[in-house]
Design a protein around this motif. Structure first.
Motif, PDB file in Angstrom:
ATOM      1  N   HIS A  98       5.325  -8.095  -1.949  1.00  0.00           N
ATOM      2  CA  HIS A  98       5.757  -7.790  -3.314  1.00  0.00           C
ATOM      3  C   HIS A  98       5.680  -6.290  -3.577  1.00  0.00           C
ATOM      4  O   HIS A  98       4.700  -5.627  -3.179  1.00  0.00           O
ATOM      5  CB  HIS A  98       4.886  -8.544  -4.321  1.00  0.00           C
ATOM      6  CG  HIS A  98       5.456  -8.595  -5.689  1.00  0.00           C
ATOM      7  ND1 HIS A  98       5.341  -7.543  -6.575  1.00  0.00           N
ATOM      8  CD2 HIS A  98       6.170  -9.552  -6.325  1.00  0.00           C
ATOM      9  CE1 HIS A  98       5.947  -7.864  -7.706  1.00  0.00           C
ATOM     10  NE2 HIS A  98       6.459  -9.076  -7.585  1.00  0.00           N
ATOM     11  N   PRO A  99       6.661  -5.691  -4.244  1.00  0.00           N
ATOM     12  CA  PRO A  99       6.665  -4.241  -4.496  1.00  0.00           C
ATOM     13  C   PRO A  99       5.534  -3.760  -5.383  1.00  0.00           C
ATOM     14  O   PRO A  99       5.298  -2.549  -5.471  1.00  0.00           O
ATOM     15  CB  PRO A  99       8.033  -3.998  -5.143  1.00  0.00           C
ATOM     16  CG  PRO A  99       8.495  -5.325  -5.638  1.00  0.00           C
ATOM     17  CD  PRO A  99       7.902  -6.339  -4.711  1.00  0.00           C
ATOM     18  N   ARG A 106       0.799  -4.678   1.367  1.00  0.00           N
ATOM     19  CA  ARG A 106       1.729  -5.793   1.586  1.00  0.00           C
ATOM     20  C   ARG A 106       1.622  -6.311   3.011  1.00  0.00           C
ATOM     21  O   ARG A 106       1.523  -7.515   3.245  1.00  0.00           O
ATOM     22  CB  ARG A 106       3.173  -5.341   1.348  1.00  0.00           C
ATOM     23  CG  ARG A 106       3.524  -4.966  -0.055  1.00  0.00           C
ATOM     24  CD  ARG A 106       4.995  -4.572  -0.105  1.00  0.00           C
ATOM     25  NE  ARG A 106       5.236  -3.499  -1.051  1.00  0.00           N
ATOM     26  CZ  ARG A 106       6.371  -2.845  -1.170  1.00  0.00           C
ATOM     27  NH1 ARG A 106       7.379  -3.149  -0.389  1.00  0.00           N
ATOM     28  NH2 ARG A 106       6.519  -1.882  -2.056  1.00  0.00           N
ATOM     29  N   VAL A 107       1.652  -5.380   3.950  1.00  0.00           N
ATOM     30  CA  VAL A 107       1.633  -5.780   5.356  1.00  0.00           C
ATOM     31  C   VAL A 107       0.300  -6.446   5.705  1.00  0.00           C
ATOM     32  O   VAL A 107       0.271  -7.494   6.352  1.00  0.00           O
ATOM     33  CB  VAL A 107       1.889  -4.562   6.257  1.00  0.00           C
ATOM     34  CG1 VAL A 107       1.718  -4.939   7.722  1.00  0.00           C
ATOM     35  CG2 VAL A 107       3.289  -4.019   6.019  1.00  0.00           C
ATOM     36  N   ILE A 133      -9.486  -2.688   6.080  1.00  0.00           N
ATOM     37  CA  ILE A 133      -8.484  -3.737   5.944  1.00  0.00           C
ATOM     38  C   ILE A 133      -8.981  -4.838   5.022  1.00  0.00           C
ATOM     39  O   ILE A 133      -8.228  -5.350   4.182  1.00  0.00           O
ATOM     40  CB  ILE A 133      -8.119  -4.314   7.326  1.00  0.00           C
ATOM     41  CG1 ILE A 133      -7.352  -3.272   8.130  1.00  0.00           C
ATOM     42  CG2 ILE A 133      -7.288  -5.589   7.185  1.00  0.00           C
ATOM     43  CD1 ILE A 133      -6.010  -2.876   7.535  1.00  0.00           C
ATOM     44  N   ALA A 134     -10.262  -5.209   5.141  1.00  0.00           N
ATOM     45  CA  ALA A 134     -10.816  -6.251   4.285  1.00  0.00           C
ATOM     46  C   ALA A 134     -10.717  -5.855   2.814  1.00  0.00           C
ATOM     47  O   ALA A 134     -10.315  -6.662   1.962  1.00  0.00           O
ATOM     48  CB  ALA A 134     -12.269  -6.534   4.667  1.00  0.00           C
ATOM     49  N   GLN A 135     -11.066  -4.611   2.505  1.00  0.00           N
ATOM     50  CA  GLN A 135     -10.975  -4.128   1.127  1.00  0.00           C
ATOM     51  C   GLN A 135      -9.524  -4.086   0.658  1.00  0.00           C
ATOM     52  O   GLN A 135      -9.225  -4.415  -0.493  1.00  0.00           O
ATOM     53  CB  GLN A 135     -11.596  -2.732   1.026  1.00  0.00           C
ATOM     54  CG  GLN A 135     -13.100  -2.714   1.245  1.00  0.00           C
ATOM     55  CD  GLN A 135     -13.646  -1.308   1.374  1.00  0.00           C
ATOM     56  OE1 GLN A 135     -12.915  -0.332   1.225  1.00  0.00           O
ATOM     57  NE2 GLN A 135     -14.935  -1.194   1.683  1.00  0.00           N
ATOM     58  N   ARG A 136      -8.625  -3.698   1.556  1.00  0.00           N
ATOM     59  CA  ARG A 136      -7.211  -3.621   1.219  1.00  0.00           C
ATOM     60  C   ARG A 136      -6.679  -5.010   0.843  1.00  0.00           C
ATOM     61  O   ARG A 136      -5.925  -5.172  -0.122  1.00  0.00           O
ATOM     62  CB  ARG A 136      -6.446  -3.055   2.409  1.00  0.00           C
ATOM     63  CG  ARG A 136      -5.032  -2.623   2.124  1.00  0.00           C
ATOM     64  CD  ARG A 136      -4.440  -1.941   3.363  1.00  0.00           C
ATOM     65  NE  ARG A 136      -5.055  -0.649   3.632  1.00  0.00           N
ATOM     66  CZ  ARG A 136      -4.809   0.083   4.704  1.00  0.00           C
ATOM     67  NH1 ARG A 136      -3.960  -0.355   5.626  1.00  0.00           N
ATOM     68  NH2 ARG A 136      -5.384   1.254   4.871  1.00  0.00           N
ATOM     69  N   GLY A 164      11.743  -3.671   4.490  1.00  0.00           N
ATOM     70  CA  GLY A 164      10.974  -2.805   5.372  1.00  0.00           C
ATOM     71  C   GLY A 164       9.595  -3.373   5.667  1.00  0.00           C
ATOM     72  O   GLY A 164       9.139  -3.356   6.823  1.00  0.00           O
ATOM     73  N   SER A 165       8.911  -3.878   4.643  1.00  0.00           N
ATOM     74  CA  SER A 165       7.586  -4.468   4.839  1.00  0.00           C
ATOM     75  C   SER A 165       7.672  -5.711   5.705  1.00  0.00           C
ATOM     76  O   SER A 165       6.812  -5.953   6.559  1.00  0.00           O
ATOM     77  CB  SER A 165       6.958  -4.818   3.487  1.00  0.00           C
ATOM     78  OG  SER A 165       6.697  -3.657   2.736  1.00  0.00           O
TER      79      SER A 165
END
Length: 396
Positions: A98-99, A106-107, A133-136, A164-165
């Motif tokens: 989602h934008p 997103r990835v 990554i976990a926090q993201r 793109g994503s």
């Protein structure tokens, strides 16, 4: 009430998969597994809503709530959606990209929810720490929940915004299948197959997008080598040592055709198409000695200008070494030692070990191979690196 709750959606998807593992061995795999999973997850969502409403003593509103959320919580596999995106997994990938979220979020979220990758595997793909990554992922879930983002299929211009994503997700899923982060096997072919299937569907959805065809070309050509990448006992075989008669010629032809489509659409080639062009150089070489390393180096030069990256520089170092000698390649690799992303990245010492060995600096090569072996958590790759260290020691 269930709408926009990404964490709950993940729980429901996992419940559906567990139910499939319990049911399908006895009842058989249904004709439409994706629809079965979606229907099961939707029914679980309804059950949760029911229990929640009962606990809150709102029995009179129960039927209205179920009807309201039936088609909002989890997308149903109806014919109308199939006409837009004909694959359940791909529809969910587009939904998660989602934008509202940053590209990185997103990835990461999509790979975690839908790609079957662990937080650790995603961290390796991004060359960042697992905690980052976990926090993201946590922040991404929170953002979607707070914004009450519905689980819906994007259409028209919104599809293009998220493309793109989606391409990056498919690419990373394929890479994890091609070279597994950890475990006893060097590859996870099922992930490669999933990524290839999604890429082929995308090429039909976006036939005028060169990078879609570029990614498909890259995956087709890379997948053509899968059977040649291991011995019967699962031991890895490096590219230059592979029996090229075992490369899948059908996949190579498909990949070259996809690359030709990307090139025919005009404009400068993007990162995926450039990587596909490199893969095509290997595919066209009848033997390892026939490989056009000068051309590969030139393509890596273009790729490095288009998308600067330490990983691309490391790959370029290998190409330069093959084209112009190990000293030239080592000069590039040595400049990468200070890169923070490479602090725990096993491929840098593996490349340096190879180049040092070719230059006769065997003691240094052994140390680099052993360091690389200590950094990888893939058991097959660790054994390969230790074997290479032992071979250098024997040559001392």
């Amino acid at each position: 009430m269930l709408r926009g709750d990404v964490g709950l959606a993940e729980d429901l998807a996992q419940d559906a998969l567990v139910s499939a593992l319990e049911t399908w061995p006895q009842a058989g795999v249904p004709d439409n597994p994706g629809a079965w999973l979606m229907s099961t997850a939707r029914n679980r969502a309804i059950d949760r809503l029911r229990h929640r409403q009962l606990a809150e003593r709102k029995q009179e509103a129960l039927a209205i709530e179920i009807e309201e959320h039936l088609n909002m919580s989890i997308p149903a596999p109806d014919a109308g959606l199939d006409e837009v995106i004909g694959d359940d997994l791909l529809r969910l990938v587009f939904t998660a990209c989602h934008p509202l979220l940053s590209t990185e979020a997103r990835v990461a979220l999509t790979l975690r929810l839908l790609g079957g990758l662990s937080t650790d595997e995603i961290a390796r793909a991004f060359l960042v720490s697992e905690s980052t990554i976990a926090q993201r992922i946590v922040r991404a879930k929170r953002s979607l929940a707070e914004a009450r983002v519905p689980f819906e299929v994007p259409r028209g211009a919104e599809l293009a915004v998220r493309l793109g994503s989606v391409l990056e997700v498919v690419y990373l899923i394929f890479n994890e299948g091609y070279s597994a982060t950890a475990g006893e096997e060097w590859m996870r072919p099922a992930l490669c197959e999933d990524a290839l299937r999604l890429g082929r569907i995308l090429s039909g959805l976006a036939p005028r997008e060169p990078e879609v065809h570029g990614l498909v070309a890259l995956m087709e050509i890379q997948a053509s080598r899968l059977r040649a990448r291991t011995r019967a006992n699962g031991e890895p075989i490096l590219l230059l040592d592979q029996d090229r008669s075992r490369w899948d010629q059908l996949l190579i032809r498909r990949g070259l055709a996809a690359l030709k489509r990307a090139e025919s659409l005009g404009g400068a080639l993007g990162p995926y198409a450039l990587q596909a062009a490199i893969a095509a150089c290997h595919a066209r070489a009848r033997t390892a000695a026939d490989t056009d390393w000068v051309r590969i180096t030139a393509i890596y030069d273009a790729l490095a200008q288009l998308r600067p990256s330490p990983v691309i520089e490391l790959n370029r170092a290998v190409a330069v070494a093959m084209a112009f000698g190990p000293a030239a390649g080592l000069e590039i690799a040595d400049r990468l030692i200070a890169e923070p992303q490479f602090a725990n990245y096993h491929l840098l010492p593996a490349v340096r070990g190879d180049l040092l060995a070719k230059l006769g600096r065997r003691a240094e090569a052994v140390a680099e191979f052993e360091r690389a072996a200590s950094l990888t958590r893939n058991l097959r790759e660790r054994d390969l690196l230790l074997e290479r260290a032992a071979n250098v020691i024997r040559a001392l």
